[in-house]
Design a protein around this motif. Structure first.
Motif, PDB file in Angstrom:
ATOM      1  N   SER A 138       5.659   9.023   3.360  1.00  0.00           N
ATOM      2  CA  SER A 138       5.116   8.769   4.694  1.00  0.00           C
ATOM      3  C   SER A 138       3.799   8.012   4.604  1.00  0.00           C
ATOM      4  O   SER A 138       3.049   8.145   3.646  1.00  0.00           O
ATOM      5  CB  SER A 138       4.912  10.064   5.485  1.00  0.00           C
ATOM      6  OG  SER A 138       3.889  10.841   4.933  1.00  0.00           O
ATOM      7  N   VAL A 139       3.577   7.199   5.643  1.00  0.00           N
ATOM      8  CA  VAL A 139       2.319   6.484   5.822  1.00  0.00           C
ATOM      9  C   VAL A 139       1.961   6.636   7.290  1.00  0.00           C
ATOM     10  O   VAL A 139       2.776   6.361   8.166  1.00  0.00           O
ATOM     11  CB  VAL A 139       2.451   4.975   5.489  1.00  0.00           C
ATOM     12  CG1 VAL A 139       1.127   4.255   5.743  1.00  0.00           C
ATOM     13  CG2 VAL A 139       2.912   4.760   4.064  1.00  0.00           C
ATOM     14  N   ASN A 181       5.456  -1.285   6.479  1.00  0.00           N
ATOM     15  CA  ASN A 181       4.089  -1.384   6.003  1.00  0.00           C
ATOM     16  C   ASN A 181       3.973  -0.698   4.632  1.00  0.00           C
ATOM     17  O   ASN A 181       3.463   0.389   4.503  1.00  0.00           O
ATOM     18  CB  ASN A 181       3.143  -0.734   7.016  1.00  0.00           C
ATOM     19  CG  ASN A 181       1.710  -1.079   6.740  1.00  0.00           C
ATOM     20  OD1 ASN A 181       1.405  -1.922   5.921  1.00  0.00           O
ATOM     21  ND2 ASN A 181       0.824  -0.407   7.442  1.00  0.00           N
ATOM     22  N   GLY A 182       4.492  -1.365   3.606  1.00  0.00           N
ATOM     23  CA  GLY A 182       4.454  -0.829   2.248  1.00  0.00           C
ATOM     24  C   GLY A 182       4.164  -1.956   1.286  1.00  0.00           C
ATOM     25  O   GLY A 182       3.926  -3.090   1.685  1.00  0.00           O
ATOM     26  N   MET A 183       4.206  -1.664   0.030  1.00  0.00           N
ATOM     27  CA  MET A 183       3.909  -2.678  -0.975  1.00  0.00           C
ATOM     28  C   MET A 183       5.199  -3.297  -1.485  1.00  0.00           C
ATOM     29  O   MET A 183       6.225  -2.640  -1.554  1.00  0.00           O
ATOM     30  CB  MET A 183       3.139  -2.045  -2.132  1.00  0.00           C
ATOM     31  CG  MET A 183       1.785  -1.512  -1.723  1.00  0.00           C
ATOM     32  SD  MET A 183       0.981  -0.592  -3.050  1.00  0.00           S
ATOM     33  CE  MET A 183       0.550  -1.913  -4.149  1.00  0.00           C
ATOM     34  N   LEU A 216       2.882  11.063  -1.079  1.00  0.00           N
ATOM     35  CA  LEU A 216       3.881  10.828  -2.113  1.00  0.00           C
ATOM     36  C   LEU A 216       4.326  12.171  -2.706  1.00  0.00           C
ATOM     37  O   LEU A 216       3.520  13.104  -2.782  1.00  0.00           O
ATOM     38  CB  LEU A 216       3.313   9.958  -3.234  1.00  0.00           C
ATOM     39  CG  LEU A 216       2.821   8.574  -2.793  1.00  0.00           C
ATOM     40  CD1 LEU A 216       1.313   8.496  -2.852  1.00  0.00           C
ATOM     41  CD2 LEU A 216       3.436   7.492  -3.627  1.00  0.00           C
ATOM     42  N   VAL A 217       5.587  12.237  -3.089  1.00  0.00           N
ATOM     43  CA  VAL A 217       6.116  13.438  -3.734  1.00  0.00           C
ATOM     44  C   VAL A 217       6.704  13.063  -5.077  1.00  0.00           C
ATOM     45  O   VAL A 217       7.187  11.936  -5.254  1.00  0.00           O
ATOM     46  CB  VAL A 217       7.183  14.173  -2.875  1.00  0.00           C
ATOM     47  CG1 VAL A 217       6.583  14.677  -1.581  1.00  0.00           C
ATOM     48  CG2 VAL A 217       8.377  13.289  -2.607  1.00  0.00           C
ATOM     49  N   LEU A 263       9.886   7.923   5.094  1.00  0.00           N
ATOM     50  CA  LEU A 263      10.894   7.391   4.179  1.00  0.00           C
ATOM     51  C   LEU A 263      11.614   8.512   3.453  1.00  0.00           C
ATOM     52  O   LEU A 263      11.137   9.637   3.391  1.00  0.00           O
ATOM     53  CB  LEU A 263      10.224   6.477   3.147  1.00  0.00           C
ATOM     54  CG  LEU A 263       9.412   5.300   3.690  1.00  0.00           C
ATOM     55  CD1 LEU A 263       8.678   4.600   2.555  1.00  0.00           C
ATOM     56  CD2 LEU A 263      10.310   4.327   4.417  1.00  0.00           C
ATOM     57  N   GLU A 264      12.749   8.166   2.879  1.00  0.00           N
ATOM     58  CA  GLU A 264      13.520   9.074   2.045  1.00  0.00           C
ATOM     59  C   GLU A 264      13.107   8.854   0.588  1.00  0.00           C
ATOM     60  O   GLU A 264      12.680   7.754   0.222  1.00  0.00           O
ATOM     61  CB  GLU A 264      15.012   8.774   2.189  1.00  0.00           C
ATOM     62  CG  GLU A 264      15.516   8.794   3.611  1.00  0.00           C
ATOM     63  CD  GLU A 264      16.134  10.122   3.985  1.00  0.00           C
ATOM     64  OE1 GLU A 264      16.583  10.829   3.066  1.00  0.00           O
ATOM     65  OE2 GLU A 264      16.155  10.437   5.174  1.00  0.00           O
TER      66      GLU A 264
END
Length: 129
Positions: free
Chosen positions: A40-41, A77-79, A126-127, A50-51
């Motif tokens: 998540s962001v 919105n990610g890298m 992050l997990v 996200l999954e």
């Protein structure tokens, strides 16, 4: 033969015990090292959830690298996938990614990376895989 094996074991044990705290510091950052799934962001942007497996970060504190594997097809919105240089300051729990200085901390087993979320900066969760 027994004497040489014992001598090797004694020398190995002695060298481990002789390490000072600074030398062991690189071993303590294992918590940040490894494979992480961005889930998540939240920020001024629309929150993203996200999954596992969609956006993966491999953090390597020894090589000061972040490898991103982005399996997303949408413009999120990610890298982008690639290798990024990072700078880690463990004393202040800070990590610099793409010239942005983030705080990091752990909540349970999740890694949280944030840049002033109280003023709509990103809060990234992050997990571990």
């Amino acid at each position: 033969m027994k004497i040489s094996i014992r001598l090797i074991l004694i020398l190995a044990l002695t060298s481990l015990l002789a390490c000072d705290k600074d030398e062991l510091g690189s071993l303590e950052d294992k918590g940040l090292n490894g494979k992480w799934n961005l889930i998540s962001v939240s920020c001024e942007c629309e929150p993203v959830n996200l999954e596992k497996g969609q956006l993966i970060w491999y953090i390597d504190t020894v090589q000061s690298k972040l490898i991103v594997v982005n399996h997303l097809t949408d413009d999120v919105n990610g890298m982008e996938s690639g290798e990024y240089n990072i700078t880690i300051n463990q004393e202040d729990s800070r990590i610099e990614i793409l010239s942005i200085d983030y705080e990091y901390w752990f909540e349970d087993s999740d890694l949280i990376i944030a840049d002033k979320p109280w003023v709509d900066g990103p809060l990234i969760r992050l997990v571990r895989d």
